[in-house]
Design a protein around this motif. Structure first.
Motif, mmCIF file in Angstrom:
data_model
loop_
_atom_site.group_PDB
_atom_site.id
_atom_site.type_symbol
_atom_site.label_atom_id
_atom_site.label_comp_id
_atom_site.label_asym_id
_atom_site.label_seq_id
_atom_site.Cartn_x
_atom_site.Cartn_y
_atom_site.Cartn_z
ATOM 1 N N PHE A 1 0.843 -1.204 0.000
ATOM 2 C CA PHE A 1 0.000 0.000 0.000
ATOM 3 C C PHE A 1 0.876 1.251 0.000
ATOM 4 C CE2 PHE A 1 -1.977 3.444 2.392
ATOM 5 C CZ PHE A 1 -3.134 3.640 1.654
ATOM 6 N N ILE A 2 1.923 1.251 0.839
ATOM 7 C CA ILE A 2 2.835 2.402 0.905
ATOM 8 C C ILE A 2 3.511 2.619 -0.450
ATOM 9 C CG2 ILE A 2 4.944 3.310 1.942
ATOM 10 C CD1 ILE A 2 2.634 3.374 3.856
ATOM 11 N N ILE A 3 3.985 1.531 -1.065
ATOM 12 C CA ILE A 3 4.688 1.650 -2.348
ATOM 13 C C ILE A 3 3.751 2.178 -3.431
ATOM 14 C CG2 ILE A 3 5.836 0.354 -4.189
ATOM 15 C CD1 ILE A 3 6.984 -1.469 -2.012
ATOM 16 N N SER A 4 2.530 1.657 -3.485
ATOM 17 C CA SER A 4 1.583 2.132 -4.497
ATOM 18 C C SER A 4 1.234 3.597 -4.273
ATOM 19 C CB SER A 4 0.313 1.274 -4.477
ATOM 20 O OG SER A 4 -0.346 1.349 -3.219
ATOM 21 N N ALA A 5 1.109 4.012 -2.999
ATOM 22 C CA ALA A 5 0.846 5.417 -2.694
ATOM 23 C C ALA A 5 2.012 6.291 -3.136
ATOM 24 C CB ALA A 5 0.579 5.594 -1.202
ATOM 25 N N LEU A 6 3.245 5.804 -2.898
ATOM 26 C CA LEU A 6 4.428 6.568 -3.291
ATOM 27 C C LEU A 6 4.557 6.675 -4.805
ATOM 28 C CD1 LEU A 6 7.073 5.303 -0.706
ATOM 29 C CD2 LEU A 6 6.009 7.554 -0.820
ATOM 30 N N MET A 7 4.102 5.655 -5.538
ATOM 31 C CA MET A 7 4.096 5.742 -6.997
ATOM 32 C C MET A 7 3.292 6.964 -7.452
ATOM 33 S SD MET A 7 3.404 1.868 -8.336
ATOM 34 C CE MET A 7 4.544 0.524 -8.059
ATOM 35 N N GLY A 8 2.082 7.086 -6.907
ATOM 36 C CA GLY A 8 1.237 8.204 -7.277
ATOM 37 C C GLY A 8 1.765 9.535 -6.781
ATOM 38 N N ILE A 9 2.244 9.563 -5.535
ATOM 39 C CA ILE A 9 2.714 10.813 -4.931
ATOM 40 C C ILE A 9 3.979 11.321 -5.624
ATOM 41 C CG2 ILE A 9 3.757 11.768 -2.842
ATOM 42 C CD1 ILE A 9 1.752 10.105 -1.230
ATOM 43 N N ILE A 10 4.930 10.429 -5.919
ATOM 44 C CA ILE A 10 6.156 10.846 -6.596
ATOM 45 C C ILE A 10 5.843 11.339 -8.005
ATOM 46 C CG2 ILE A 10 8.369 10.063 -7.519
ATOM 47 C CD1 ILE A 10 8.560 8.162 -5.123
ATOM 48 N N GLY A 11 4.988 10.598 -8.717
ATOM 49 C CA GLY A 11 4.619 11.014 -10.068
ATOM 50 C C GLY A 11 3.947 12.369 -10.075
ATOM 51 N N ASN A 12 3.063 12.596 -9.125
ATOM 52 C CA ASN A 12 2.363 13.882 -9.040
ATOM 53 C C ASN A 12 3.283 14.998 -8.589
ATOM 54 O OD1 ASN A 12 0.203 15.864 -8.672
ATOM 55 N ND2 ASN A 12 0.407 15.429 -6.509
ATOM 56 N N SER A 13 4.098 14.734 -7.574
ATOM 57 C CA SER A 13 4.863 15.790 -6.920
ATOM 58 C C SER A 13 6.127 16.192 -7.671
ATOM 59 C CB SER A 13 5.247 15.347 -5.501
ATOM 60 O OG SER A 13 4.088 15.058 -4.744
ATOM 61 N N ILE A 14 6.733 15.269 -8.390
ATOM 62 C CA ILE A 14 7.987 15.587 -9.067
ATOM 63 C C ILE A 14 7.789 15.788 -10.569
ATOM 64 C CG2 ILE A 14 10.260 14.663 -9.700
ATOM 65 C CD1 ILE A 14 10.493 13.530 -6.932
ATOM 66 N N VAL A 15 7.202 14.808 -11.239
ATOM 67 C CA VAL A 15 7.082 14.891 -12.692
ATOM 68 C C VAL A 15 6.002 15.889 -13.112
ATOM 69 C CG1 VAL A 15 6.652 13.610 -14.813
ATOM 70 C CG2 VAL A 15 7.898 12.525 -12.940
ATOM 71 N N THR A 16 4.750 15.619 -12.721
ATOM 72 C CA THR A 16 3.643 16.482 -13.139
ATOM 73 C C THR A 16 3.776 17.887 -12.581
ATOM 74 O OG1 THR A 16 2.186 14.537 -13.179
ATOM 75 C CG2 THR A 16 1.131 16.705 -13.210
ATOM 76 N N PHE A 17 4.057 17.993 -11.299
ATOM 77 C CA PHE A 17 4.165 19.301 -10.650
ATOM 78 C C PHE A 17 5.378 20.078 -11.164
ATOM 79 C CE2 PHE A 17 5.240 21.764 -6.632
ATOM 80 C CZ PHE A 17 4.284 22.735 -6.861
#
Length: 239
Positions: A47-63
């Motif tokens: 669950f933590i890893i899947s959450a980090l997938m979304g958070i990293i993608g949103n926070s670093i790449v998209t943002f």
């Protein structure tokens, strides 16, 4: 008004929906219903890893790309209006907190539907830690967007996200040799290293005060460095 407009723009972005919400959700289902049949004790880690997938993608790449595309507008606004760099940071972080919270809510709802995790105080603590880590990654993405060129972000966004993921991956759990020991020592300098360790300790009912303090210490140090570099870049940009 700026926050509302930016949030609507992001939520209409199909890449955001696919790579930060749909993909992590599918990955978690696969791990829980497939491999999870044989290793239910790792459910919280997945669950933590899947959450980090979304958070990293949103926070670093998209943002990062969003900041890179709009930085000229904000630098002009800072130079010619009462709008300040601090306000720019606060508005951006508020947007990121809401987006990362959306990612977590979707995954929590999914996990509850499949009976993968139980929502309790330990789960709430992990969610708070993940949101804090999301703020940290958002500061990283913010700085990248401000100092890097837009075309460089397009080319290096995914590779950089992979580097960040390597700083979180718990090599210590499945490999013991000199190389991975060195990698682990480097990981300890970053707050992301402590999240999965915290998840395992909290899940098993252990003492997590030391890990929480190390997470907080590395978080504060990194954010302070990022803010220093950001304000210096903004000062240079408006001169």
């Amino acid at each position: 008004m700026i926050n509302v407009i930016n949030l609507k723009t992001v939520l209409r972005n199909k890449r955001f929906l696919v790579f930060t919400i749909v993909f992590p959700a599918i990955w978690f289902i696969f791990m829980d219903l497939g491999i999870g049949t044989f290793a239910k004790n790792l459910t919280m880690t997945w669950f933590i890893i899947s959450a980090l997938m979304g958070i990293i993608g949103n926070s670093i790449v998209t943002f990062g790309k969003r900041i890179g595309n709009s930085k000229e507008y904000y630098l002009i606004a800072i130079k010619t209006t009462p709008y300040t760099p601090f306000r720019w940071i606060m508005d951006s972080m508020m947007q990121q907190i809401l987006l990362n919270l959306l990612i977590l809510c979707v995954l929590i709802l999914e996990a509850r539907i499949f009976g993968a995790i139980f929502f309790n105080l330990s789960t709430l603590l992990l969610i708070i830690i993940l949101l804090l880590l999301g703020i940290y990654f958002s500061f990283v993405g913010f700085l990248i967007g401000v100092v890097a060129k837009t075309d460089l972000l397009d080319m290096a966004g995914f590779p950089f996200m992979c580097v960040v993921a390597l700083l979180i991956m718990p090599f210590y759990t499945f490999a013991q040799n000199k190389f991975f020991d060195v990698v682990t020592d480097i990981q300890k300098l970053f707050p992301g290293y402590y999240v999965i360790k915290l998840a395992n300790v909290i899940q098993n009912g252990g003492s997590y005060e030391k890990l929480a303090w190390l997470f907080a210490l590395t978080f504060v140090i990194h954010v302070a460095i990022i803010l220093f570099l950001f304000f210096r870049a903004v000062k240079k940009g408006i001169q």
